[in-house]
Structures are given as C-alpha cells and as structure tokens.
Design a protein around this motif. Structure first.
Motif, PDB file in Angstrom:
ATOM      1  N   LEU A 237      45.053  51.127  42.619  1.00 35.90           N
ATOM      2  CA  LEU A 237      45.061  50.979  44.026  1.00 35.90           C
ATOM      3  C   LEU A 237      46.758  50.927  44.792  1.00 35.90           C
ATOM      4  CD1 LEU A 237      43.356  49.650  46.495  1.00 35.90           C
ATOM      5  CD2 LEU A 237      44.436  47.353  45.861  1.00 35.90           C
TER       6      LEU A 237
ATOM      7  N   VAL B 137      39.133  45.658  50.276  1.00 35.20           N
ATOM      8  CA  VAL B 137      38.418  44.097  49.730  1.00 35.20           C
ATOM      9  C   VAL B 137      38.608  43.975  48.297  1.00 35.20           C
ATOM     10  CG1 VAL B 137      36.798  42.343  50.120  1.00 35.20           C
ATOM     11  CG2 VAL B 137      37.076  43.886  51.854  1.00 35.20           C
ATOM     12  N   LEU B 138      39.469  43.128  47.717  1.00 35.87           N
ATOM     13  CA  LEU B 138      39.467  43.129  46.275  1.00 35.87           C
ATOM     14  C   LEU B 138      38.712  41.743  45.765  1.00 35.87           C
ATOM     15  CD1 LEU B 138      43.200  43.792  45.862  1.00 35.87           C
ATOM     16  CD2 LEU B 138      41.140  45.343  45.353  1.00 35.87           C
ATOM     17  N   GLU B 139      38.833  41.411  44.565  1.00 33.52           N
ATOM     18  CA  GLU B 139      38.387  40.216  44.155  1.00 33.52           C
ATOM     19  C   GLU B 139      39.390  39.204  43.929  1.00 33.52           C
ATOM     20  OE1 GLU B 139      36.589  39.917  40.159  1.00 33.52           O
ATOM     21  OE2 GLU B 139      34.555  39.902  41.091  1.00 33.52           O
ATOM     22  N   SER B 140      40.603  39.809  43.458  1.00 30.93           N
ATOM     23  CA  SER B 140      41.638  38.542  43.349  1.00 30.93           C
ATOM     24  C   SER B 140      43.092  39.256  43.138  1.00 30.93           C
ATOM     25  CB  SER B 140      41.280  37.787  41.640  1.00 30.93           C
ATOM     26  OG  SER B 140      41.827  38.872  40.744  1.00 30.93           O
ATOM     27  N   THR B 141      43.954  38.285  43.017  1.00 35.20           N
ATOM     28  CA  THR B 141      45.322  38.664  43.045  1.00 35.20           C
ATOM     29  C   THR B 141      45.873  39.295  41.881  1.00 35.20           C
ATOM     30  OG1 THR B 141      47.325  37.877  43.970  1.00 35.20           O
ATOM     31  CG2 THR B 141      46.300  36.522  42.459  1.00 35.20           C
ATOM     32  N   HIS B 142      44.990  39.344  40.655  1.00 36.84           N
ATOM     33  CA  HIS B 142      45.717  39.732  39.514  1.00 36.84           C
ATOM     34  C   HIS B 142      45.882  41.195  39.522  1.00 36.84           C
ATOM     35  CE1 HIS B 142      43.198  36.140  38.672  1.00 36.84           C
ATOM     36  NE2 HIS B 142      44.261  35.855  37.846  1.00 36.84           N
TER      37      HIS B 142
ATOM     38  N   SER C   6      49.663  47.746  45.075  1.00 44.22           N
ATOM     39  CA  SER C   6      50.033  47.585  46.436  1.00 44.22           C
ATOM     40  C   SER C   6      50.539  46.211  46.708  1.00 44.22           C
ATOM     41  CB  SER C   6      49.153  48.286  47.288  1.00 44.22           C
ATOM     42  OG  SER C   6      47.804  47.590  47.289  1.00 44.22           O
ATOM     43  N   SER C   7      50.176  45.407  45.888  1.00 40.80           N
ATOM     44  CA  SER C   7      50.792  43.704  46.167  1.00 40.80           C
ATOM     45  C   SER C   7      52.231  43.538  45.857  1.00 40.80           C
ATOM     46  CB  SER C   7      49.942  43.039  45.197  1.00 40.80           C
ATOM     47  OG  SER C   7      50.304  41.905  44.819  1.00 40.80           O
ATOM     48  N   PHE C   8      52.596  42.617  46.479  1.00 40.44           N
ATOM     49  CA  PHE C   8      54.111  42.285  46.308  1.00 40.44           C
ATOM     50  C   PHE C   8      54.430  41.314  45.181  1.00 40.44           C
ATOM     51  CE2 PHE C   8      53.662  43.200  51.222  1.00 40.44           C
ATOM     52  CZ  PHE C   8      53.736  44.518  51.109  1.00 40.44           C
ATOM     53  N   ASN C   9      53.527  41.223  44.370  1.00 38.56           N
ATOM     54  CA  ASN C   9      53.547  40.553  43.188  1.00 38.56           C
ATOM     55  C   ASN C   9      54.498  41.029  42.253  1.00 38.56           C
ATOM     56  OD1 ASN C   9      52.930  38.635  41.198  1.00 38.56           O
ATOM     57  ND2 ASN C   9      50.849  39.344  40.879  1.00 38.56           N
TER      58      ASN C   9
ATOM     59  N   ASN D  21      49.812  28.163  38.065  1.00 39.80           N
ATOM     60  CA  ASN D  21      48.783  27.758  38.678  1.00 39.80           C
ATOM     61  C   ASN D  21      48.182  26.322  38.326  1.00 39.80           C
ATOM     62  OD1 ASN D  21      48.324  30.179  40.056  1.00 39.80           O
ATOM     63  ND2 ASN D  21      46.926  31.039  38.387  1.00 39.80           N
TER      64      ASN D  21
ATOM     65  N   ASN E 267      46.470  47.227  40.736  1.00 42.09           N
ATOM     66  CA  ASN E 267      46.915  46.946  41.890  1.00 42.09           C
ATOM     67  C   ASN E 267      48.171  47.373  41.911  1.00 42.09           C
ATOM     68  OD1 ASN E 267      47.522  46.144  44.463  1.00 42.09           O
ATOM     69  ND2 ASN E 267      46.391  44.170  44.356  1.00 42.09           N
TER      70      ASN E 267
ATOM     71  N   ALA F 281      55.278  34.413  44.718  1.00 40.59           N
ATOM     72  CA  ALA F 281      54.034  34.309  44.650  1.00 40.59           C
ATOM     73  C   ALA F 281      53.338  32.749  45.219  1.00 40.59           C
ATOM     74  CB  ALA F 281      53.581  34.251  43.265  1.00 40.59           C
TER      75      ALA F 281
ATOM     76  N   ALA G  90      52.165  35.578  40.118  1.00 37.56           N
ATOM     77  CA  ALA G  90      50.933  35.290  41.169  1.00 37.56           C
ATOM     78  C   ALA G  90      49.714  34.901  39.948  1.00 37.56           C
ATOM     79  CB  ALA G  90      50.501  36.326  42.019  1.00 37.56           C
TER      80      ALA G  90
ATOM     81  N   ASN H 139      43.060  41.467  51.327  1.00 36.78           N
ATOM     82  CA  ASN H 139      41.452  40.582  51.908  1.00 36.78           C
ATOM     83  C   ASN H 139      40.786  40.724  50.429  1.00 36.78           C
ATOM     84  OD1 ASN H 139      41.115  40.043  54.223  1.00 36.78           O
ATOM     85  ND2 ASN H 139      40.714  42.066  54.975  1.00 36.78           N
ATOM     86  N   TYR H 140      40.169  39.495  50.226  1.00 30.41           N
ATOM     87  CA  TYR H 140      39.241  39.311  48.996  1.00 30.41           C
ATOM     88  C   TYR H 140      37.937  39.081  49.670  1.00 30.41           C
ATOM     89  CZ  TYR H 140      43.944  38.660  46.770  1.00 30.41           C
ATOM     90  OH  TYR H 140      45.187  38.848  46.107  1.00 30.41           O
TER      91      TYR H 140
ATOM     92  N   CYS I 197      49.868  37.551  47.964  1.00 24.90           N
ATOM     93  CA  CYS I 197      51.094  38.383  47.713  1.00 24.90           C
ATOM     94  C   CYS I 197      51.135  39.518  48.720  1.00 24.90           C
ATOM     95  CB  CYS I 197      51.345  38.948  46.636  1.00 24.90           C
ATOM     96  SG  CYS I 197      52.069  37.428  45.594  1.00 24.90           S
TER      97      CYS I 197
ATOM     98  N   CYS J 283      46.453  44.964  50.552  1.00 24.38           N
ATOM     99  CA  CYS J 283      45.215  44.319  49.377  1.00 24.38           C
ATOM    100  C   CYS J 283      45.259  42.735  49.630  1.00 24.38           C
ATOM    101  CB  CYS J 283      46.021  44.792  48.263  1.00 24.38           C
ATOM    102  SG  CYS J 283      47.374  44.164  47.732  1.00 24.38           S
TER     103      CYS J 283
END
Lengths: 509, 597
Positions: free
Chosen positions: A454, A114-119, A134-137, A148, A132, A340, A142, B225-226, B217, B223
């Motif tokens: 991550l 569980v993360l806090e944000s997409t950054h 592991s994100s596809f950003n 935004n 991060n 994104a 994003a 889940n926030y 994304c 990743c």
C-alpha cells in the motif's frame, strides 16, 4: 416702574433675581470661578461682539456633542422600497451548495482506501493482506503491545473522552504528564498539547502574530501554516523554498526598510518546516537560527515530520543540527506520527506556552485530547528514551536502503532528504500534463496494491493550496518493514513505471 | 500513589455529597453468602462504589421525562434581568478592579522591573504579547485563576476527582499537594453519562485497541480509514436522519475546515453573534463574506437577509452566489435553543442554506436524543448540513458533518480537515459506535433511551428548582446547560470556592467568554446524576445564594418552567411576584411539577 401694576412680571423678576444670585453664589463656591468672572466681565465690557461669537461657539460645541452620531455615509447603499426588496428576494436564485465532482475529484474519491487496522501488515476490506507503506507509523510504535496495554489501563482508569475543554476540568493528569515528558525530551521549559496536530500550528501562529506583525514564511509551507498565517492578518513575505540566500535577502530588505522609516518594533517571525510536508526535504536549521539571531526574529519551526524521525534519538531537527532547542522559540510537532498517539504540541518557553493556554483557539475552544491517546504518546517517549537511538538508526538505514535501491532510475526522482522517512517520488518526465501524471501515479498505486504494497499519492486540495506542485507518490518507510519488503517495493516501482508510462503514452496517441 | 487510592475509597463515604437515604436506596440488598471470600466482597463493594461514582443509579424509576417542545411549534425563552442596583455595582466593581490594576502596574513597573520585563522590548525583540491586551489577564483573571483549569484525574462522570493544588505566588503558578478530592461533577459535557471506565463502551474500546490499534498515524484520505470509520459514518448519518456523513478527529477542526470547502469568495455566511469560536475561525478561513445577526433574533436575521439579497456584494452589487446561515442548536454559554421553527419559515422564503452546529444538542435534547430538529419535530431533510461533535453526549472526541451524498462526497476530496488532518482513532470510534447503538435502541427497555429521558428530567427538575429559589437562570427549560447569573465579578470566585467546599465542581465564566455584565456559573447536567445529586446541588445553591445575595430574579421568567407569565410578558403586563420558595418546598414539589409540566 411701579411694582403694583404688573404683579406677575414682578414675581418673574424676583424669581430671576433670586436664581441669578443663587447661581452667582454657587459660582463663588467653585474653585477658579473668579478667573471666569473676571474674564467674562472684561471681555463683555471691552468687546461685546467677541462674547457673542464665543457664545455661538459654545452653542455649536453643545450641538456637536449632543447630536445623533451619523454612521459613515455608505455611498454604495441603494435605497429600495419594501416591494422592490420583495421582488429581488423572489428573483434571487442561489447556486447549489457544492458543484458536482469534476474528473480529478472523482479519481480522488475512488482512490480512498479502507483498511482493517493500523498494523504494518494488515488487510484491505476485501480480505487481501497488504503491507502498509503509507502510514506515518515510522517507528512501528502503533502496534507496540506495551503501549497498547498502557492505553487500555488508562481506559479502565479514566474512560475515553475528557468531556470538556482543558480550561474547564478537561486537563487530566495524563495530559500534564505528556506535556512534561515532551518538554524534558526535547529539552525546553514547557509544552502545550493540542487535540489535533493539523490545528496546532494554525492556532499557534494567530495566538502571537497579529495585524502589523511580520511573518516570513517558506513558500512551500504546508496547508496548516497557510491557514494560520491567513487568520493572523499579519504582513507576510515568502522566501524561496529552503533558500537561505533568499531568506537573508528578504530579512536585509526589511531591516533596511525598518531603519529608513524608523518603524516601531513589532513581533517578527520566521516560519518554516523541519522536513517539508510537500517536498520531503530538510531545512538547514543552523543557518536559519544564525539568520534569525542576526536579524532578531523569532523562529516557528514545524517539526510535524521531523519530530520522532530526525536526530540521534528522535528529538527532531534541533538534535540533528546540534542546535539548542531553546534557540527555536516555538517547536510544533505531531504526536500522530512516530509517537503513535494523537494530537499535536507546541514546545518552548513557559511564557509562550502559558499565553497559548489563554489564546490558542484550538486549545481553549476544543475538548482535550482523549487521555488514552496522551498515554500512548508519553509511553512512546519513554520507549524512545530507553532505546537511546537504535530504533532511529534502524529507520535511517531503511530509508537509505530505499534511496539506494531507487537511485539511477530513469522514471522517478525525489526531492526528499536522505534522512526523511517520507519519500516523494516524482515522474522525471515533467512534460506530461498534470492530470495525466496523476492518472499514471494512481495506476502505479493500484498496481502496487495488487502486489500487496500500500503506497499512496501525496494527497492535497490543489484548489486551496498556494503552490501548484508536481504530483508525486508518497512512500513512508517504517522500522516495521523488513529489508526484503523495501527492496521488493523499490524493484516493483522501477520495473513497472516503464510499462505504466508506455500505456498512458499509447492511450494518448 | 497510595494517597490517591486512599482518598478514593475514603472520600466516597466522607466528602461525596450524597444524602444517606439515597445511597441506601441505590445499593441492592445483599444476600449474605457465607462461602464468599471476604476480600472478594470488599473488592466488589469498592468496585461498585467506583462504578457509582461514574454513573449514579436512578433512585426512582419515574424520574424520566420526554424532551420535546411543548409550546406548540413555538419557542419560549425569556431572559430575566436584575435590578439596576446590581448592574451599577457590577460596573463599579470592574472600575475598581481596573483602577487597582493600573495602580499596581504603575508601581510594579518602577519597583519590580524584572516582573514586567516580558512586556517590554528587549534586545531587539518586541514583547511576545501586547501590554494592553494582556491587562485583563494579568490584573483581573489572575485574581481568580484558581477557579479555572483545575487538573483532574479519572473519569469525568457523575463525580470528578480533582487534584488539589495551591499557589504561593498569587495564582501565577500552582503546586500540586499530591492528594485529591472527589467532587460532584456538574462541569463536564457528559450529557448522557457515557464517560465510564467500565461497561459496554469501555469493553468495546478495549477490543478496538487490541484489534485495530490506537492511532491510525495517517490522514483519512491516505490510509487512515478503517472499516469501523465507515460503520460509524453510517450510524451517525442514520441517527441524524441524513443520507451520509463524514467524521473528523476533532470537533473544533470540523468547523474550522468545513467552511473553506463549502463557501468561497462571492458567497456569504450569516452567523449568529454568539456562535462558537470554531465557526468564526472557520468562516474567516473560507474567504467568504461574513455578516452577523443578533443572537437568536429572527427579526434581525430577516433584516440582514433582506439587505444582503437586495444589495448584493459590497461595491459590485453582484448578487451573492449562495448564502449559508450558521446557527447552533444549543448555545453552550446561554443554555438556549435556536428558534428553529422561525428559521425554517425564513429559509423557505429567502432560499438560504442552513448549517446547524449541534455540538451540544446532539444526544442531549429531543425525544430520541436527535438534537434540535428532533426536539421541534422538524424533519432533518429540510436542513442542509448538520454538524455535531462526539465529545459531549457520547463521551468520545471528534466531530461529524451529515448531509446529502453529493455534499459529503465533495467534502471527502476538498475538505482540508479530511484530506490533511489525522483521522479518528479506532478507540474513539468504538466508544462512539457502542454509545450510538445504545441510544438508537428504541425498545422500551433501552438503556440509551433511559439516559436521554433521565437527562430531560434532570434538566427540568434543576431548572424549576433554581428558578423557584429565586436565581436568574438563562436558557430553555429543557436545556441541560444551566447558566446561573452572578453579575458581580467578586462573586465568581466566591461561588466557585463555596461550591468546592461543598464538594461540587462547577464552571464559572466571566468576561471575555461572556458579556462584561453577565458573569455566570454554568452547570452541565448529566444523565449520570440522580435526584439525590440534584437536591444536594439545590441545597448548596440555596445556601450560597443567601450568602452571596444571588436570588435576584424578578419573576418575569415564571416559577413553573415558564408558562404562566408568557401572556403577561407578551402583553407587557404588570408586575410578577418574584419567586422565593424555601428549599424544602422546592424539593417536595419538584418531582411532581417536573413530570406534570
């Protein structure tokens, strides 16, 4: 015969006469009645038996037409009395709806992050900061402030949800703009946007391919394709993963069969992925296109992982191989990765897109994509257009850096293409049992997490997948990562894989 | 675009169909402030108008009603039928349309070969779609294509801004004229009126975008889940009264993947015949056996249950491992509720598992908006799995599945929609969270509760009115989905055009989305409408109903939200006088009777 003795019989006779005369007259009016009359007369005079048989046939025909249609006899049906059924109902005990979690599933459940944000640099819920991987950003869009701001303006203009399917007042100007922008970005006639990328191809395939049609599918295709072809009920042939010779062999086989039996022409499709979701390697699109043209197949190309990451300006595999996008009948992509935003799309000819608007299940029966997500995607495309490829170059150089840093190590090998920002790392010691490998990889993930990186294992629902693959780590490179971070992660992986392996081998011994 | 802005400000006064007294009432009396900048005041007025186009202020505080089942643990729903004249003419209309279609095809194929090229084999490729399958679309739907997929702009709230368009090639393609028209919106699933661009929800969404970003994304398992995902999962579980829940980024995607994780070969899914397409899609993916029972027919369900339990699996006769009965709380095309009390009785006896799709009912019905279980006062603990979407009442997107902790944990690792698909956007979650907080506030001054009760009032008021005017209306008297039956296919586009002329956007539905005979208009009412809007729609329907000969009800469904004739219908007694009230009578008695009954 005297008429006076039986007045009743006379009446009946008179009535009968009248009716027969009336019917005779009626028959005269009908066209072609003369033929019938002559036929009946001649057949009666010459052969009364034949008339009788014909009469019987007529009765049988009437009976056959008017009888109650019998349902096909179900030999397997057992007649039971109400009491017996009641007993069976009382005896029947259902299994629990789900079986308890097994060891692997428990591991999966515990590994959810569980993360806090997409950054790219973000925090875990316990406050530890983490980078991060592991994100596809992939392009770092994003967290683009310009995008935004645009999405916030959209929220202030049209709220969040579209509150209805696209066909019922759910298609907003934002969706129309997104569809146009994607089409002109890739260079095709039209595009249709679905509300979730995972459902897109599962819905596109059955919209065109029906029972009797032929699908030739890469055997390592992703889960969404597997479900799509399952729903379509078409004839399915698998070719070896990215093996063009095998593909050609199957095409030739089917062609021979087609000509030998003189079969009617059906819709035929080749389905493959640009960059494989399961393995990360790239298909040789120019060869596939040559083959599909030679054998007259249509091509469905899943570009979920290559759109926005491959090609000079991110237009995907068609740009990378300099293939005209119009040679690929359907290009399916995801808007949730590089762009994104959210949702998925299918791009191609207008005819094909318009058909989906009426028969793409996930399109007609689902609410439209929230306008804000559409806005993010078209703003991202605008950025890609303006940027003219420097972001993509940056991404490629970072991927190359990671690849270079991890070459010549004894613990991991990769199936991923050099261009692919999704990098799968498998353990080189393939003899280790599956569950053990997963545990080792999970330990590595945990270790990296402690070090502030991550990464993730490739998550799959093994029980439902067609192929069982070797477990792997999935590392996603983004332009948002610095070179130092990438180098640090690769050295972490190299240095610690050894100790992790040793630990596990010792624990087994 | 200048035109757009102009039409927005202009149309609120001109085209927007609100009776004058209503707007006068809603505007609070302004105290003249001499020091206030005039420009600012004008901007404020415009802003106020804009907000009002999204959510109408209530005209009378008493226009609220508690949505709960009043029939004493029973469900009363009745479907009226028109006289045979309309049935026969409907079939004749279709026959004529089909004949004309074939004639056009016959000549078209000979004289306009290019137009039909896409239906023929060309250059070794089979046509992309079947000639025969495409006939309906080509020859019937395209005639009325301008009634569907009208592009919109802005908030789909109380009003919706349509982008005007025209066609020069018989509805094959459309061109935008560039201007827009503001219409009263009875087409969006915005039941509680949370589709707003201003107010607490929009604030929360903006904050969430700034804080978490827009897109995750990523899939939920890697990743995506926030913290906010878990918060909303907890809220959803608490709201429906289940221990746990998990959320998906698309409602369709929820249903189309959840069955593969729960069921498999050897198990059985028993599904209502009118269940949503996503349920059918999902159950086909699961590999389980599928049986169908007649819509909402509990006798048929019991027959199917007895048969499948006693006969077991086809061929082997092995008993099924488990049986899942899948129903919807509120059927969106019929407007009626599932007969939950009877199903719960059957569930006790036949030990099946129950899956309720509350896509339309969650938030929209029940004293606290808790859906079909709340409406009947049945505890949700008795239902195994509750599924719902956030698209409708919450003005967001996505879906949830609520169940026990074991089931939810299992789904977290085996549900493809959770493992592979993108996770929900934090912006969407913020919208859901803030609307949940409003709805779950049970204090007397709660805004959420006001919305729920306004919706219940609106639904009953309009249904009562339309029934009294003499229309054939399907569904439950508390349902915000109001199907008005048209029957003849020619009336589909006529009704849509007439309504558009009067500034109302509606959804018309024809075959194949509904049976051939029962083409219909589907109104979706919202808490964002006030009585003035409803009266406007009643008047419009009254006029159009006279014009198009739509007042066909036989009276069997009653004219008092369906009570007086219940006994008569049950005993199959006698003749019911068909209600044909005048519009003035309907409006003058409407509020009182809605609140009383």
């Amino acid at each position: 015969m005297s008429y006076s003795t039986y007045p009743f019989v006379d009446d009946v006779y008179a009535y009968y006469n009248q009716t027969v005369t009336f019917l005779g007259k009626l028959l005269d009016i009908l066209p072609g009645s003369n033929v019938l009359k002559i036929y009946v007369k001649s057949s009666y005079q010459n052969d009364p038996l034949r008339t009788f048989i014909e009469f019987l046939l007529l009765v049988f025909a009437a009976y056959y037409v008017l009888r109650k249609p019998k349902t096909s006899p179900d030999n397997n049906y057992v007649e039971l009395t109400g009491k017996e059924v009641n007993e069976l109902v009382a005896d029947w005990k259902p299994e629990p709806l789900v079986s308890p979690l097994d060891e692997m599933e428990k591991l999966e459940l515990n590994s959810l992050t569980v993360l806090e944000s997409t950054h790219i640099s973000t925090k875990l819920t316990d406050g530890r900061s983490i980078i991060n991987f592991s994100s596809f950003n992939f392009l770092g869009l994003a967290e683009n402030k310009y995008i935004n701001d645009a999405t916030v303006r959209t929220i202030r203009e049209c709220g969040l949800g579209a509150c209805g399917p696209p066909n019922f007042y759910g298609s907003q100007d934002k969706h129309m703009r997104l569809e146009k922008d994607i089409a002109s970005f890739i260079g095709v006639e039209a595009t249709i946007v679905y509300a979730q990328s995972f459902q897109t191809i599962s819905s596109v395939i059955p919209a065109f391919s029906k029972r009797g049609d032929i699908l030739i599918v890469d055997e390592a295709c992703n889960f969404a394709i597997q479900k799509g072809i399952q729903i379509s009920r078409s004839t399915i042939r698998y070719f070896k993963h990215n093996d063009m010779k095998d593909l050609e062999r199957i095409l030739q086989e089917l062609e021979n069969d087609f000509q030998r039996h003189n079969r009617p022409l059906t819709r035929r499709f080749i389905i493959t992925e640009g960059i494989s979701e399961n393995l990360g390697d790239m298909v040789d699109l120019s060869k596939v296109v040559a083959l599909k043209k030679k054998y007259k197949y249509r091509l469905i190309l899943d570009e979920s992982w290559s759109f926005g990451t491959c090609g000079r300006t991110g237009k995907g595999l068609t740009e990378h191989f300099s293939v005209s996008p119009n040679d690929v009948e359907m290009i399916i992509g995801s808007l949730n990765t590089s762009l994104a935003g959210g949702g998925g799309f299918c791009a191609g000819s207008t005819l094909m897109v318009e058909h989906q608007r009426l028969s793409g299940m996930a399109f007609i029966f689902s609410a439209a994509l929230p306008a804000a997500l559409a806005t993010a995607s078209y703003e991202a495309i605008a950025i890609l257009n303006r940027d003219g490829g420097s972001m993509l170059n940056d991404l490629r150089s970072k991927c190359a850096l990671f690849h270079a840093a991890l070459t010549r190590n004894e613990f991991f090998d990769t199936t991923s293409d050099l261009e692919s920002p999704v990098i799968y790392l498998h353990l080189t010691k393939k003899s280790i049992p599956y569950n053990k490998q997963v545990a080792i990889l999970q330990d590595i993930v945990e270790y990296c997490k402690d070090q502030g990186f991550l990464i993730s294992r490739a998550k799959r629902v093994e029980k439902m997948e067609r192929l069982k693959l070797q477990p792997s780590l999935r590392i996603c490179i983004s332009t948002g990562h610095t070179n130092e971070q990438i180098e640090r992660l690769s050295s972490l992986l190299k240095e610690n894989a050894d100790s992790m392996l040793k630990k596990h081998i010792e624990s087994r011994a | 675009m200048v035109q757009v802005e102009a039409s927005l400000s202009g149309s609120v006064g001109q085209e927007v169909p609100i009776p004058k007294n209503a707007t006068a009432e809603t505007e609070p009396k302004k105290i003249k402030q001499p020091d206030m900048d005039e420009e600012y005041a004008a901007a404020e007025k415009l802003n106020k108008e804009l907000v009002n186009t999204e959510f109408a202020p209530i005209t009378e505080p008493s226009h609220r009603r508690v949505s709960k089942n009043t029939a004493g643990g029973m469900l009363f729903q009745f479907e009226d039928e028109p006289s045979y004249y309309y049935v026969v003419t409907t079939y004749i209309s279709y026959l004529v349309l089909i004949i004309i279609g074939h004639v056009r095809d016959f000549f078209g194929k000979r004289f306009h070969k290019d137009d039909y090229k896409y239906l023929k084999d060309s250059d070794g490729y089979a046509p992309l779609y079947n000639h025969f399958d495409n006939f309906y679309v080509r020859r019937l739907k395209f005639r009325i294509n301008d009634c569907f997929s009208r592009p919109t702009m802005g908030v789909p709230g109380r009003m919706i801004k349509l982008m005007n368009r025209y066609s020069t090639d018989h509805n094959t393609t459309f061109k935008l004229t560039g201007d827009t028209s503001m219409t009263l919106n009875v087409s969006s699933y915005n039941y509680l009126g949370f589709a707003q661009s201003h107010g607490p929800c929009a604030e929360a969404v903006e904050k969430a975008i700034r804080k978490h970003g827009l897109s995750t994304c990523s899939a939920s398992t890697t990743c995506g889940n926030y913290g906010i995902h878990l918060e909303v999962e907890d809220l959803a579980a608490k709201f429906v009264g289940k221990p746990a829940s998990l959320i998906f980024s698309q409602g369709f995607g929820t249903n189309s993947t959840v069955f593969s994780a729960l069921m498999g070969p050897g198990s059985l899914i028993i599904s209502d015949e009118l269940n949503h397409s996503s349920i059918r899609f999902g159950s086909r993916q699961s590999g389980a056996n599928i049986r169908v029972f007649k819509h909402n027919n509990m006798v048929d369900l019991e027959r199917v249950l007895r048969e499948v339990i006693s006969q077991g699996q086809p061929r082997t006769h092995r008993p099924y491992t488990k049986i899942l009965v899948v129903i919807e709380g509120l059927y969106s095309m019929e407007g009626n509720f599932a007969d939950l009390p009877r199903i719960m009785e059957l569930k006790k006896r036949y030990k099946f598992y129950l899956f309720i799709d509350e896509a339309h009912s969650i938030g929209a019905i029940g004293p606290h908006g808790g859906g079909i279980c709340d409406y009947f006062g049945i505890p949700t603990t008795d239902v195994d799995i509750l599924m719902g979407t956030f698209t409708k009442s919450f003005g967001a997107a996505g879906g949830y599945v609520a169940s026990s902790v074991e089931i939810v944990n299992k789904l977290r690792v085996t549900n493809p929609g959770y493992v592979y698909a993108e996770s929900m956007s934090p912006a969407v979650l913020a919208q859901i969270k803030s609307s949940f907080l409003e709805i779950m506030d049970h204090s007397p001054s709660s805004i959420g509760l006001e919305r729920i009760e306004r919706l219940a009032f609106n639904s009953r008021y309009i249904r009562l009115g339309l029934k009294r005017l003499g229309f054939v209306i399907y569904g439950n008297d508390d349902s915000p989905v109001v199907p008005l039956l048209l029957y003849n296919p020619g009336k589909i586009n006529a009704f849509s055009h007439e309504m558009l002329k009067r500034g109302v956007s509606i959804v018309v539905v024809g075959y194949p989305a509904c049976p051939l005979l029962t083409s219909r208009v589907r109104f979706c009412f919202s808490a964002a409408h006030n009585k003035a809007d409803l009266d406007y729609i009643l008047r419009a329907c009254d006029e159009i109903g006279e014009k198009l000969q739509l007042k066909l009800s036989s009276g069997a469904a009653g004219e008092d939200v369906g009570k007086t004739n219940v006994d008569k219908i049950k005993k199959k007694q006698g003749w019911y006088s068909p209600p044909r009230w005048s519009i003035e009578e309907v409006i003058s008695h409407g509020v009182e009777d809605t609140l009383k009954q």
